[in-house]
Design a protein around this motif. Sequence first.
Motif, PDB file in Angstrom:
ATOM      1  N   THR A  27       0.852  -1.189   0.000  1.00 55.88           N
ATOM      2  CA  THR A  27       0.000   0.000   0.000  1.00 55.88           C
ATOM      3  C   THR A  27       0.884   1.234   0.000  1.00 55.88           C
ATOM      4  O   THR A  27       1.740   1.393   0.874  1.00 55.88           O
ATOM      5  N   ARG A  29       0.668   5.383   0.025  1.00 51.51           N
ATOM      6  CA  ARG A  29      -0.201   6.546   0.223  1.00 51.51           C
ATOM      7  C   ARG A  29       0.659   7.810   0.197  1.00 51.51           C
ATOM      8  O   ARG A  29       1.457   8.063   1.093  1.00 51.51           O
ATOM      9  N   LYS A  31       0.379  12.069  -0.166  1.00 53.10           N
ATOM     10  CA  LYS A  31      -0.644  13.100   0.001  1.00 53.10           C
ATOM     11  C   LYS A  31      -0.047  14.502  -0.013  1.00 53.10           C
ATOM     12  O   LYS A  31       1.155  14.698   0.189  1.00 53.10           O
ATOM     13  N   HIS A 109      -5.483   0.822   3.282  1.00 57.56           N
ATOM     14  CA  HIS A 109      -6.246   0.786   2.025  1.00 57.56           C
ATOM     15  C   HIS A 109      -7.733   0.589   2.260  1.00 57.56           C
ATOM     16  O   HIS A 109      -8.536   0.760   1.336  1.00 57.56           O
ATOM     17  N   GLU A 328      -5.115  12.941  -1.334  1.00 58.52           N
ATOM     18  CA  GLU A 328      -4.324  11.724  -1.134  1.00 58.52           C
ATOM     19  C   GLU A 328      -4.529  10.742  -2.287  1.00 58.52           C
ATOM     20  O   GLU A 328      -5.653  10.520  -2.732  1.00 58.52           O
ATOM     21  N   MET A 330      -3.964   6.818  -3.046  1.00 58.34           N
ATOM     22  CA  MET A 330      -3.727   5.534  -2.410  1.00 58.34           C
ATOM     23  C   MET A 330      -3.742   4.429  -3.445  1.00 58.34           C
ATOM     24  O   MET A 330      -4.669   4.331  -4.263  1.00 58.34           O
TER      25      MET A 330
END
Length: 333
Positions: A27, A29, A31, A109, A328, A330
């Motif tokens: 995952t 992420r 942002k 997630h 963000e 993801m």
Amino acid sequence: MKKLMAIAGLCVCLDAAAQFKPEIHGTIRGKYEYQTEEGMGRFQVRNARFSLTGKVVDAVSYKAEIDLSDEGSIKMLDAYTRISPWRTLNFTIGQMRVPFTIDAHRSPHQQYFANRSFIAKQVGNVRDVGATLGYTFNVGFPLVLEAGVFNGSGLTEQKDFWTTNINYSAKAQLFFPRGFNLTVSVQKIKPENVDVMMYDAGAYYHGNGWHIEAEYLYKHYADNAYGAVHSFDGFVNYDIKTGGRKPFIKKVSPLLRYDYMSDHSDGKADEVSGALFTTDYRRSRLTGGVTLSLATPFVSDIRLNYEKYFYRSGAVAKPSEQDKLVVEFMTRF
């Protein structure tokens, strides 16, 4: 004949290896956040998480998960072995998320918003080393019970950690028909010298494009070492599927959340006075936004949120907990 037997044995080994082939997941992420009152912004890699899961035999599975950038730090998260002698029974030993609450148990997630609720981040967020036992009943609907005991050492202080104190946690999930769920849980921790009890109850409905959820957590400190903490999280999400054969965006999800927490202590004492102190001031927050789910081979979302904070009089806001816009990206693979 010996060659044929050797070839047959090799084929059996290769078939078993293929059957229990490990799975790699991750995952990412990234942002951008802009604080509207301060006029300042920043880019951040919130998570760069990778996990390895698999089985060695049908009844024995494992998971190892590490985050290469948990707010800039490298952290070993999950590292456990799970034994499942029956489909309804499992025993897990190692390092893991403690079975407690709904929102704090979600992986990055699986989160609906760019930033976690107060319950998931400050009040009920616990990972530890220990063992759990889980059992699933069928009482007309699934009833999942899980309970465990834990060191209380957290993730980084295991080598020379010995204790006469045992932390524990227990959680029950009732999966009613038509998408309704009720979850109740209890947890006892001892960050330093004060026992802390937490009680949590939450419910949600998931179906027909809707996810509606509410959760309440009560936190009590032994011997009145600190005032009881109350925390609430409630939100609504609605999925709107887009048309077309190959849309770039497969669904659009407007969502709205309200969460609250009273003055909170993490349970660690002041080095000078020896008393517990406030680590998070009382506040509430209103978060609104939209999630754009992209039609890619991976799970990929763009989360657009605006967070409005309301602090009590005299509270001091942390640098990263003020009114802000959040964008963000993801990706889960």
